[in-house]
Design an enzyme around this catalytic site. Structure first.
Site, PDB file in Angstrom:
ATOM      1  N   ASN A 101       0.827  -1.211   0.000  1.00  0.00           N
ATOM      2  CA  ASN A 101       0.000   0.000   0.000  1.00  0.00           C
ATOM      3  C   ASN A 101       0.857   1.255   0.000  1.00  0.00           C
ATOM      4  OD1 ASN A 101      -2.047  -1.806   0.170  1.00  0.00           O
ATOM      5  ND2 ASN A 101      -2.505  -1.452   2.336  1.00  0.00           N
ATOM      6  N   HIS A 118       5.849  -0.529  -2.682  1.00  0.00           N
ATOM      7  CA  HIS A 118       5.396   0.265  -3.828  1.00  0.00           C
ATOM      8  C   HIS A 118       5.468   1.765  -3.584  1.00  0.00           C
ATOM      9  CE1 HIS A 118       3.000  -3.517  -5.353  1.00  0.00           C
ATOM     10  NE2 HIS A 118       4.298  -3.594  -5.579  1.00  0.00           N
ATOM     11  N   CYS A 126      11.395  13.273  -9.662  1.00  0.00           N
ATOM     12  CA  CYS A 126      11.485  13.901 -10.984  1.00  0.00           C
ATOM     13  C   CYS A 126      11.202  12.852 -12.056  1.00  0.00           C
ATOM     14  CB  CYS A 126      12.887  14.495 -11.166  1.00  0.00           C
ATOM     15  SG  CYS A 126      13.125  15.221 -12.811  1.00  0.00           S
ATOM     16  N   CYS A 130      16.348  13.699 -12.723  1.00  0.00           N
ATOM     17  CA  CYS A 130      17.508  14.580 -12.914  1.00  0.00           C
ATOM     18  C   CYS A 130      18.544  14.416 -11.801  1.00  0.00           C
ATOM     19  CB  CYS A 130      17.068  16.034 -13.061  1.00  0.00           C
ATOM     20  SG  CYS A 130      16.374  16.739 -11.559  1.00  0.00           S
ATOM     21  N   GLU A 218     -12.495 -12.569  -0.048  1.00  0.00           N
ATOM     22  CA  GLU A 218     -12.792 -13.368  -1.250  1.00  0.00           C
ATOM     23  C   GLU A 218     -11.801 -14.515  -1.391  1.00  0.00           C
ATOM     24  OE1 GLU A 218     -15.073 -12.156  -3.723  1.00  0.00           O
ATOM     25  OE2 GLU A 218     -15.601 -10.426  -2.471  1.00  0.00           O
TER      26      GLU A 218
HETATM   27  C1  BJW Z   1     -10.394  -7.473   1.615  1.00  0.00           C
HETATM   28  C2  BJW Z   1     -11.184  -6.501   2.225  1.00  0.00           C
HETATM   29  C3  BJW Z   1     -11.340  -6.587   3.630  1.00  0.00           C
HETATM   30  C4  BJW Z   1     -11.135  -6.101   0.121  1.00  0.00           C
HETATM   31  N1  BJW Z   1     -10.736  -7.577   4.275  1.00  0.00           N
HETATM   32  N2  BJW Z   1      -9.825  -8.438   2.276  1.00  0.00           N
HETATM   33  C5  BJW Z   1       5.458 -12.512 -12.922  1.00  0.00           C
HETATM   34  C6  BJW Z   1       4.309 -13.104 -13.455  1.00  0.00           C
HETATM   35  C7  BJW Z   1       3.359 -12.329 -14.119  1.00  0.00           C
HETATM   36  C8  BJW Z   1       3.546 -10.951 -14.262  1.00  0.00           C
HETATM   37  C9  BJW Z   1       4.648 -10.368 -13.732  1.00  0.00           C
HETATM   38  C10 BJW Z   1       5.597 -11.154 -13.089  1.00  0.00           C
HETATM   39  N3  BJW Z   1       6.576 -10.329 -12.666  1.00  0.00           N
HETATM   40  C11 BJW Z   1       6.268  -9.070 -13.007  1.00  0.00           C
HETATM   41  C12 BJW Z   1       5.114  -9.039 -13.678  1.00  0.00           C
HETATM   42  C13 BJW Z   1       4.443  -7.807 -14.217  1.00  0.00           C
HETATM   43  C14 BJW Z   1       3.676  -7.024 -13.164  1.00  0.00           C
HETATM   44  C15 BJW Z   1       2.602  -7.933 -12.584  1.00  0.00           C
HETATM   45  O1  BJW Z   1       2.709  -8.440 -11.515  1.00  0.00           O
HETATM   46  N4  BJW Z   1       1.533  -8.105 -13.314  1.00  0.00           N
HETATM   47  C16 BJW Z   1       0.438  -8.973 -12.882  1.00  0.00           C
HETATM   48  C17 BJW Z   1      -0.771  -8.122 -12.589  1.00  0.00           C
HETATM   49  C18 BJW Z   1       0.199 -10.019 -13.912  1.00  0.00           C
HETATM   50  N5  BJW Z   1       4.573  -6.514 -12.135  1.00  0.00           N
HETATM   51  C19 BJW Z   1       5.261  -5.395 -12.265  1.00  0.00           C
HETATM   52  O2  BJW Z   1       5.195  -4.739 -13.290  1.00  0.00           O
HETATM   53  C20 BJW Z   1       6.149  -4.968 -11.127  1.00  0.00           C
HETATM   54  N6  BJW Z   1       7.434  -4.642 -11.636  1.00  0.00           N
HETATM   55  C21 BJW Z   1       8.288  -5.576 -12.044  1.00  0.00           C
HETATM   56  O3  BJW Z   1       8.068  -6.753 -11.901  1.00  0.00           O
HETATM   57  O4  BJW Z   1       9.412  -5.083 -12.599  1.00  0.00           O
HETATM   58  C22 BJW Z   1      10.320  -6.000 -13.186  1.00  0.00           C
HETATM   59  C23 BJW Z   1      11.125  -5.326 -14.249  1.00  0.00           C
HETATM   60  C24 BJW Z   1      12.258  -5.926 -14.689  1.00  0.00           C
HETATM   61  C25 BJW Z   1      13.017  -5.323 -15.660  1.00  0.00           C
HETATM   62  C26 BJW Z   1      12.634  -4.107 -16.171  1.00  0.00           C
HETATM   63  C27 BJW Z   1      11.507  -3.499 -15.734  1.00  0.00           C
HETATM   64  C28 BJW Z   1      10.736  -4.111 -14.758  1.00  0.00           C
HETATM   65  C29 BJW Z   1       5.656  -3.679 -10.470  1.00  0.00           C
HETATM   66  C30 BJW Z   1       4.304  -3.814  -9.868  1.00  0.00           C
HETATM   67  C31 BJW Z   1       3.867  -2.453  -9.298  1.00  0.00           C
HETATM   68  C32 BJW Z   1       2.395  -2.452  -8.863  1.00  0.00           C
HETATM   69  N7  BJW Z   1       1.964  -1.118  -8.695  1.00  0.00           N
HETATM   70  C33 BJW Z   1       0.625  -0.857  -8.166  1.00  0.00           C
HETATM   71  C34 BJW Z   1       0.372   0.668  -8.187  1.00  0.00           C
HETATM   72  C35 BJW Z   1       1.133   1.369  -7.077  1.00  0.00           C
HETATM   73  C36 BJW Z   1       0.946   2.833  -7.124  1.00  0.00           C
HETATM   74  C37 BJW Z   1      -0.460   3.271  -6.793  1.00  0.00           C
HETATM   75  O5  BJW Z   1      -1.029   2.916  -5.767  1.00  0.00           O
HETATM   76  O6  BJW Z   1      -0.984   4.017  -7.585  1.00  0.00           O
HETATM   77  O7  BJW Z   1       0.512  -1.359  -6.855  1.00  0.00           O
HETATM   78  S1  BJW Z   1      -0.658  -1.735  -9.036  1.00  0.00           S
HETATM   79  C38 BJW Z   1      -1.616  -2.087  -7.620  1.00  0.00           C
HETATM   80  O8  BJW Z   1      -1.643  -3.505  -7.381  1.00  0.00           O
HETATM   81  C39 BJW Z   1      -0.865  -1.467  -6.446  1.00  0.00           C
HETATM   82  C40 BJW Z   1      -1.039  -2.498  -5.384  1.00  0.00           C
HETATM   83  O9  BJW Z   1      -0.057  -2.352  -4.385  1.00  0.00           O
HETATM   84  C41 BJW Z   1      -0.940  -3.779  -6.150  1.00  0.00           C
HETATM   85  C42 BJW Z   1      -1.527  -4.975  -5.458  1.00  0.00           C
HETATM   86  O10 BJW Z   1      -2.901  -4.840  -5.308  1.00  0.00           O
HETATM   87  P1  BJW Z   1      -3.597  -5.316  -3.955  1.00  0.00           P
HETATM   88  O11 BJW Z   1      -3.074  -4.554  -2.832  1.00  0.00           O
HETATM   89  O12 BJW Z   1      -3.526  -6.783  -3.869  1.00  0.00           O
HETATM   90  O13 BJW Z   1      -5.089  -4.790  -4.212  1.00  0.00           O
HETATM   91  P2  BJW Z   1      -6.307  -5.477  -5.004  1.00  0.00           P
HETATM   92  O14 BJW Z   1      -7.306  -4.433  -5.243  1.00  0.00           O
HETATM   93  O15 BJW Z   1      -5.824  -6.241  -6.164  1.00  0.00           O
HETATM   94  O16 BJW Z   1      -6.865  -6.555  -3.965  1.00  0.00           O
HETATM   95  C43 BJW Z   1      -7.511  -6.204  -2.777  1.00  0.00           C
HETATM   96  C44 BJW Z   1      -7.889  -7.475  -2.072  1.00  0.00           C
HETATM   97  O17 BJW Z   1      -8.440  -7.156  -0.822  1.00  0.00           O
HETATM   98  C45 BJW Z   1      -8.944  -8.315  -2.818  1.00  0.00           C
HETATM   99  O18 BJW Z   1      -8.509  -9.663  -2.863  1.00  0.00           O
HETATM  100  C46 BJW Z   1     -10.209  -8.193  -1.952  1.00  0.00           C
HETATM  101  O19 BJW Z   1     -10.973  -9.380  -1.954  1.00  0.00           O
HETATM  102  C47 BJW Z   1      -9.602  -7.930  -0.608  1.00  0.00           C
HETATM  103  N8  BJW Z   1     -10.419  -7.175   0.359  1.00  0.00           N
HETATM  104  N9  BJW Z   1     -11.691  -5.634   1.352  1.00  0.00           N
HETATM  105  C48 BJW Z   1     -10.045  -8.483   3.652  1.00  0.00           C
HETATM  106  N10 BJW Z   1     -12.109  -5.673   4.380  1.00  0.00           N
HETATM  107 ZN    ZN Z   2      14.205  17.155 -12.155  1.00  0.00          ZN
END
Ligand code: BJW
Ligand code: ZN
Length: 245
Positions: A101, A118, A126, A130, A218
């Site tokens: 988060n 994250h 930047c 830079c 879920e």
């Molecule tokens: C409850 C509830 C309650 C609700 N009680 N539960 C390997 C395999 C496949 C793909 C990849 C891989 N390796 C990398 C990738 C690509 C990609 C990726 O993972 N894609 C998949 C989606 C397929 N990963 C990346 O790109 C990462 N970078 C990377 O790997 O770089 C490598 C690289 C190498 C060389 C050159 C360049 C790169 C980076 C990932 C960054 C994710 N960023 C975000 C945005 C952050 C900024 C922002 O906030 O704006 O992060 S995306 C978004 O998803 C955010 C979150 O932290 C992240 C995870 O989501 P989260 O927290 O799980 O939320 P939800 O909404 O998905 O789920 C909520 C859950 O809560 C649900 O299950 C509900 O049921 C539950 N819930 N209320 C209990 N009360």
């Molecule tokens: Zn700058």
């Protein structure tokens, strides 16, 4: 034995516990999750906006989304899930929280030794890096005085210091998190467990012999792989676990 009871027993006997948190942990504070019903903003999906390509194409729209989220988050407070986890890190050495988060609610709850994978929505950097990729500054002003905000050094575009899809996580944070996977109990709390490398930590912990648990409302991709899946609001489950310990 119920899954909750089994997890309680495991936690009672554990010295090293790692909790990986996701957006579901902040849901009860009023912050929308990424995927599912709350994950839409105007007509965009959250995961479409969280990319460098989206920012390069339309920085104004991406910044409007972040400005809206910053305002929303500042009006929210940590909930019981953040409070229980913070207390555990304060009172139990070896119990740690790794979060995906960017809302800083774990910090505001007083979590010790937090690993933020994250970044933070209240930090900027930047767009052209830079002064290098690691140079970030904090700006909690809502609203921001200038939209989109500018880099104080080069005057170019500033961006949120968060990790977007296709971007590398800070290797230091990832290393710190990976070093917490050899543990007695690993809990994935309120995360859909689909985003890597964060989701991989659960599998690493399991491969290294940790007892693994999921707390979620879920069923997710991780549910079938964990030793205990406790279905329900994470803030209630953590409060219940805290009482039982
Ligand atoms: C409850 C509830 C309650 C609700 N009680 N539960 C390997 C395999 C496949 C793909 C990849 C891989 N390796 C990398 C990738 C690509 C990609 C990726 O993972 N894609 C998949 C989606 C397929 N990963 C990346 O790109 C990462 N970078 C990377 O790997 O770089 C490598 C690289 C190498 C060389 C050159 C360049 C790169 C980076 C990932 C960054 C994710 N960023 C975000 C945005 C952050 C900024 C922002 O906030 O704006 O992060 S995306 C978004 O998803 C955010 C979150 O932290 C992240 C995870 O989501 P989260 O927290 O799980 O939320 P939800 O909404 O998905 O789920 C909520 C859950 O809560 C649900 O299950 C509900 O049921 C539950 N819930 N209320 C209990 N009360
Ligand atoms: Zn700058």
């Amino acid at each position: 034995m119920s899954q909750l009871n089994e997890l309680t027993t495991r936690l009672r006997n554990a010295s090293a516990v790692t909790v990986l948190t996701g957006a579901g942990v902040s849901a009860a504070s009023g912050i929308p999750t990424f995927r599912g019903a709350g994950g839409l903003w105007r007509n965009f999906s959250a995961t479409e906006l969280a990319t460098p390509e989206a920012f390069a194409r339309d920085p104004q729209t991406v910044w409007e989304w972040y400005a809206w989220r910053r305002e929303q988050i500042l009006g929210c407070d940590p909930n019981a899930a953040h409070r229980v986890l913070a207390r555990w890190t304060q009172t139990r050495p070896g119990w740690r929280v790794v979060t995906q988060n960017v809302d800083d609610l774990h910090v505001r709850a007083g979590t010790r030794g937090l690993v933020r994978l994250h970044g933070s929505i209240f930090e900027l950097r930047c767009w052209r890096s830079c002064r290098g990729e690691r140079f970030v500054w904090r700006d909690e002003r809502v609203p921001l005085p200038e939209m989109p905000p500018r880099c104080p050094d080069c005057g170019g575009l500033a961006r949120p210091a968060v990790v977007w899809f296709g971007e590398m996580l800070d290797p230091r944070d990832l290393e710190t998190a990976a070093a917490l996977t050899p543990c007695d109990v690993f809990i994935a709390a309120g995360t859909s467990a689909v985003v890597y490398p964060a989701a991989g930590l659960l599998h690493e912990a399991r491969a290294q012999g940790a007892f693994t648990a999921e707390l979620n409302t879920e069923v997710t991709d991780a549910t079938r792989d964990v030793d205990a899946a406790v279905q329900g609001p994470v803030e209630q489950t953590l409060a219940a676990l805290d009482k039982l310990l």
